[in-house]
Scaffold this motif. Structure first.
Motif, PDB file in Angstrom:
ATOM      1  N   LYS A   1       0.838  -1.196   0.000  1.00  0.00           N
ATOM      2  CA  LYS A   1       0.000   0.000   0.000  1.00  0.00           C
ATOM      3  C   LYS A   1       0.871   1.244   0.000  1.00  0.00           C
ATOM      4  CE  LYS A   1      -3.858   2.265   2.348  1.00  0.00           C
ATOM      5  NZ  LYS A   1      -4.850   2.198   3.452  1.00  0.00           N
ATOM      6  N   TRP A   2       0.551   2.160  -0.911  1.00  0.00           N
ATOM      7  CA  TRP A   2       1.229   3.458  -0.992  1.00  0.00           C
ATOM      8  C   TRP A   2       0.178   4.522  -0.702  1.00  0.00           C
ATOM      9  CZ3 TRP A   2       2.165   6.471  -6.056  1.00  0.00           C
ATOM     10  CH2 TRP A   2       2.911   7.624  -5.787  1.00  0.00           C
ATOM     11  N   PHE A   3       0.304   5.189   0.447  1.00  0.00           N
ATOM     12  CA  PHE A   3      -0.709   6.145   0.898  1.00  0.00           C
ATOM     13  C   PHE A   3      -0.080   7.519   1.076  1.00  0.00           C
ATOM     14  CE2 PHE A   3      -3.596   8.171   3.966  1.00  0.00           C
ATOM     15  CZ  PHE A   3      -4.818   7.918   3.355  1.00  0.00           C
ATOM     16  N   ASN A   4      -0.768   8.554   0.546  1.00  0.00           N
ATOM     17  CA  ASN A   4      -0.241   9.916   0.577  1.00  0.00           C
ATOM     18  C   ASN A   4      -1.229  10.848   1.277  1.00  0.00           C
ATOM     19  OD1 ASN A   4       2.203   9.640  -1.396  1.00  0.00           O
ATOM     20  ND2 ASN A   4       0.483   8.618  -2.409  1.00  0.00           N
ATOM     21  N   ASN A   5      -0.711  11.605   2.247  1.00  0.00           N
ATOM     22  CA  ASN A   5      -1.529  12.502   3.062  1.00  0.00           C
ATOM     23  C   ASN A   5      -0.956  13.909   2.996  1.00  0.00           C
ATOM     24  OD1 ASN A   5      -1.599  14.021   5.817  1.00  0.00           O
ATOM     25  ND2 ASN A   5      -3.357  12.667   5.963  1.00  0.00           N
ATOM     26  N   LEU A   6      -1.790  14.871   2.587  1.00  0.00           N
ATOM     27  CA  LEU A   6      -1.393  16.274   2.570  1.00  0.00           C
ATOM     28  C   LEU A   6      -2.269  17.031   3.563  1.00  0.00           C
ATOM     29  CD1 LEU A   6      -0.411  18.470  -0.423  1.00  0.00           C
ATOM     30  CD2 LEU A   6      -2.020  19.365   1.255  1.00  0.00           C
ATOM     31  N   TYR A   7      -1.647  17.547   4.613  1.00  0.00           N
ATOM     32  CA  TYR A   7      -2.349  18.324   5.632  1.00  0.00           C
ATOM     33  C   TYR A   7      -1.927  19.790   5.493  1.00  0.00           C
ATOM     34  CZ  TYR A   7      -3.440  20.365  10.191  1.00  0.00           C
ATOM     35  OH  TYR A   7      -3.906  21.190  11.185  1.00  0.00           O
ATOM     36  N   THR A   8      -2.907  20.690   5.414  1.00  0.00           N
ATOM     37  CA  THR A   8      -2.598  22.112   5.298  1.00  0.00           C
ATOM     38  C   THR A   8      -3.476  22.898   6.253  1.00  0.00           C
ATOM     39  OG1 THR A   8      -2.320  23.948   3.719  1.00  0.00           O
ATOM     40  CG2 THR A   8      -4.203  22.480   3.368  1.00  0.00           C
ATOM     41  N   GLU A   9      -2.923  23.967   6.861  1.00  0.00           N
ATOM     42  CA  GLU A   9      -3.656  24.742   7.856  1.00  0.00           C
ATOM     43  C   GLU A   9      -3.318  26.221   7.765  1.00  0.00           C
ATOM     44  OE1 GLU A   9      -2.364  23.163  11.625  1.00  0.00           O
ATOM     45  OE2 GLU A   9      -0.495  24.302  11.608  1.00  0.00           O
ATOM     46  N   THR A  10      -4.322  27.045   8.069  1.00  0.00           N
ATOM     47  CA  THR A  10      -4.138  28.497   8.196  1.00  0.00           C
ATOM     48  C   THR A  10      -4.707  28.994   9.522  1.00  0.00           C
ATOM     49  OG1 THR A  10      -6.214  28.901   6.999  1.00  0.00           O
ATOM     50  CG2 THR A  10      -4.170  28.889   5.708  1.00  0.00           C
ATOM     51  N   GLU A  11      -5.145  28.064  10.367  1.00  0.00           N
ATOM     52  CA  GLU A  11      -5.652  28.378  11.703  1.00  0.00           C
ATOM     53  C   GLU A  11      -5.138  27.338  12.685  1.00  0.00           C
ATOM     54  OE1 GLU A  11     -10.053  30.340  10.905  1.00  0.00           O
ATOM     55  OE2 GLU A  11      -9.865  28.146  11.055  1.00  0.00           O
ATOM     56  N   ASP A  12      -4.976  27.738  13.942  1.00  0.00           N
ATOM     57  CA  ASP A  12      -4.662  26.770  14.973  1.00  0.00           C
ATOM     58  C   ASP A  12      -5.255  27.216  16.305  1.00  0.00           C
ATOM     59  OD1 ASP A  12      -2.915  28.585  16.257  1.00  0.00           O
ATOM     60  OD2 ASP A  12      -1.119  27.722  15.355  1.00  0.00           O
ATOM     61  N   LEU A  13      -5.031  26.395  17.327  1.00  0.00           N
ATOM     62  CA  LEU A  13      -5.559  26.664  18.659  1.00  0.00           C
ATOM     63  C   LEU A  13      -4.430  26.867  19.656  1.00  0.00           C
ATOM     64  CD1 LEU A  13      -8.482  24.047  18.641  1.00  0.00           C
ATOM     65  CD2 LEU A  13      -8.686  26.542  18.523  1.00  0.00           C
ATOM     66  N   PHE A  14      -3.384  27.564  19.229  1.00  0.00           N
ATOM     67  CA  PHE A  14      -2.252  27.864  20.099  1.00  0.00           C
ATOM     68  C   PHE A  14      -2.253  29.320  20.565  1.00  0.00           C
ATOM     69  CE2 PHE A  14      -0.649  24.095  17.850  1.00  0.00           C
ATOM     70  CZ  PHE A  14      -0.184  23.352  18.926  1.00  0.00           C
ATOM     71  N   GLY A  15      -3.367  30.025  20.357  1.00  0.00           N
ATOM     72  CA  GLY A  15      -3.468  31.407  20.806  1.00  0.00           C
ATOM     73  C   GLY A  15      -3.573  31.494  22.322  1.00  0.00           C
ATOM     74  N   PRO A  16      -3.582  32.699  22.886  1.00  0.00           N
ATOM     75  CA  PRO A  16      -3.710  32.874  24.339  1.00  0.00           C
ATOM     76  C   PRO A  16      -4.942  32.147  24.870  1.00  0.00           C
ATOM     77  CG  PRO A  16      -3.213  34.962  23.270  1.00  0.00           C
ATOM     78  CD  PRO A  16      -3.491  33.977  22.177  1.00  0.00           C
ATOM     79  N   GLY A  17      -4.729  31.323  25.900  1.00  0.00           N
ATOM     80  CA  GLY A  17      -5.836  30.564  26.468  1.00  0.00           C
ATOM     81  C   GLY A  17      -6.384  29.499  25.554  1.00  0.00           C
ATOM     82  N   GLY A  18      -5.605  29.106  24.549  1.00  0.00           N
ATOM     83  CA  GLY A  18      -6.057  28.087  23.612  1.00  0.00           C
ATOM     84  C   GLY A  18      -7.044  28.586  22.593  1.00  0.00           C
ATOM     85  N   GLU A  19      -7.094  29.903  22.393  1.00  0.00           N
ATOM     86  CA  GLU A  19      -8.036  30.477  21.435  1.00  0.00           C
ATOM     87  C   GLU A  19      -7.593  30.229  19.993  1.00  0.00           C
ATOM     88  OE1 GLU A  19      -8.414  34.586  22.292  1.00  0.00           O
ATOM     89  OE2 GLU A  19      -9.415  34.291  24.229  1.00  0.00           O
ATOM     90  N   LYS A  20      -8.586  30.224  19.113  1.00  0.00           N
ATOM     91  CA  LYS A  20      -8.294  30.058  17.687  1.00  0.00           C
ATOM     92  C   LYS A  20      -7.641  31.318  17.149  1.00  0.00           C
ATOM     93  CE  LYS A  20     -11.708  29.930  14.696  1.00  0.00           C
ATOM     94  NZ  LYS A  20     -12.850  29.412  13.892  1.00  0.00           N
ATOM     95  N   ARG A  21      -6.659  31.142  16.256  1.00  0.00           N
ATOM     96  CA  ARG A  21      -5.965  32.293  15.667  1.00  0.00           C
ATOM     97  C   ARG A  21      -5.624  31.978  14.221  1.00  0.00           C
ATOM     98  NH1 ARG A  21       0.336  31.849  17.918  1.00  0.00           N
ATOM     99  NH2 ARG A  21       0.670  29.731  17.089  1.00  0.00           N
ATOM    100  N   ASP A  22      -5.477  33.024  13.426  1.00  0.00           N
ATOM    101  CA  ASP A  22      -5.020  32.879  12.048  1.00  0.00           C
ATOM    102  C   ASP A  22      -3.505  32.819  12.021  1.00  0.00           C
ATOM    103  OD1 ASP A  22      -7.622  33.004  11.075  1.00  0.00           O
ATOM    104  OD2 ASP A  22      -7.574  35.194  10.940  1.00  0.00           O
ATOM    105  N   ILE A  23      -2.962  31.967  11.164  1.00  0.00           N
ATOM    106  CA  ILE A  23      -1.517  31.811  11.050  1.00  0.00           C
ATOM    107  C   ILE A  23      -1.144  31.738   9.580  1.00  0.00           C
ATOM    108  CG2 ILE A  23      -1.270  30.604  13.265  1.00  0.00           C
ATOM    109  CD1 ILE A  23      -1.120  27.972  11.639  1.00  0.00           C
ATOM    110  N   PRO A  24       0.120  32.022   9.225  1.00  0.00           N
ATOM    111  CA  PRO A  24       0.574  31.795   7.846  1.00  0.00           C
ATOM    112  C   PRO A  24       0.437  30.310   7.503  1.00  0.00           C
ATOM    113  CG  PRO A  24       2.159  33.122   9.065  1.00  0.00           C
ATOM    114  CD  PRO A  24       1.186  32.599  10.072  1.00  0.00           C
TER     115      PRO A  24
END
Length: 298
Positions: free
Chosen positions: A52-75
């Motif tokens: 089996k050859w499996f390919n996974n592409l994960y891309t993000e422009t938001e995360d939950l590492f803001g103050p208090g675990g808040e959602k924030r925009d990131i590059p």
């Protein structure tokens, strides 16, 4: 670039191998196709091979590492993982398979386009790529009379020198003992199937080498499939993952929902495509994944 040459050689060998697959007969097999009957819960027999050859592409422009675990925009950050798994059956009762897993990764950060992971340019401060781990692996059926319940146990050995270089993460630098528990059930009529998995990963190594060392990750998931025919299925999935702190002062969790399809191209070869979206969590990204895989059983 040496890494690219190795990757191209490996992929060429895989394509060459599956090229031996015979064309699918026009009339469907009454016994069902591989995607219907040979789920990850089922093992192959002696002198059979499962690649089996499996390919996974994960891309993000938001995360939950803001103050208090808040959602924030990131590059934008994008992480591509290509996994090659190969198994063969041993013994005469389809209860033991042995194999190996090889992982290649390419990551780009600092708002580079998601598809630039395929440039493999290693630009300082924005990109890294290379083979990151390999694992000897075994699959077995623990209960003699329950062939739709199996366990896959793999020991991942890191190939990276540093988890982060010039601000770019590549992969964990630590050993991982992974155990995956598989179970499936096909409903009367062979049109609907439910598949469940619990993935456990024990990460260990020097705490300063990796964010995940000295932790346990548990990831249960459920997949529900509908078969319009034995050669084609559409499915929905839900997964939740918990990274449990065992001494590294970091925990994490996320929930992902998605769906996809599988198609039996030939008697031996099938293709699958999946999409997932990270809908909630803590200390995690809120991205999406695009996945495509080929599997050959012969």
């Amino acid at each position: 670039m040496k890494t690219q040459q190795i990757l191209l050689t490996a992929l060429s060998l895989f394509v060459f191998t599956i090229g031996f697959a015979q064309d699918q007969e026009d009339q469907e097999d009454d016994q069902g196709s591989v995607i219907q009957t040979l789920t990850p819960s089922k093992l192959i027999g002696k002198r059979q091979y499962d690649i089996k050859w499996f390919n996974n592409l994960y891309t993000e422009t938001e995360d939950l590492f803001g103050p208090g675990g808040e959602k924030r925009d990131i590059p934008r950050q994008t992480f591509f993982t290509s996994t090659l798994e190969a198994y063969t059956g041993v013994g005469n009762n389809k209860r033991w398979n042995v194999g190996v897993i090889l992982e290649f990764r390419s990551n780009v950060v600092t708002d580079r386009d998601a598809l630039e992971v395929f440039q493999f340019d290693g630009e300082s401060g924005t990109a890294r790529s290379g083979f990151t781990s390999f694992a000897p692996s075994v699959k077995f059926v623990p209960l003699k009379n329950v062939n739709n319940f199996s366990i896959q146990s793999s020991f991942f050995i890191p190939l990276v020198d540093n988890e982060v270089e010039n601000g770019v993460f590549l992969d964990q630098k630590g050993f991982t003992w992974q155990n995956r528990f598989f179970y499936d059930h096909t409903f009367t009529g062979n049109k609907f199937q439910i598949f469940g998995e619990i993935n456990s990963e024990l990460n260990f190594g020097e705490e300063e080498d990796s964010f995940a060392n000295n932790s346990l990750r548990l990831t249960p998931g459920v997949f529900f499939s509908y078969f319009p025919s034995s050669k084609f299925t559409v499915l929905g999935l839900a997964q939740h993952s918990e990274l449990i702190d065992l001494g590294n002062d970091f925990d994490q969790n996320f929930t992902a929902l998605g769906g996809g399809a599988k198609y039996q191209l030939t008697k031996e070869l099938n293709v699958e495509a999946l999409y997932t979206n990270f809908v909630d969590g803590s200390n995690t990204g809120l991205g999406e994944t695009f996945n495509i895989g080929l599997r050959a059983v012969f």
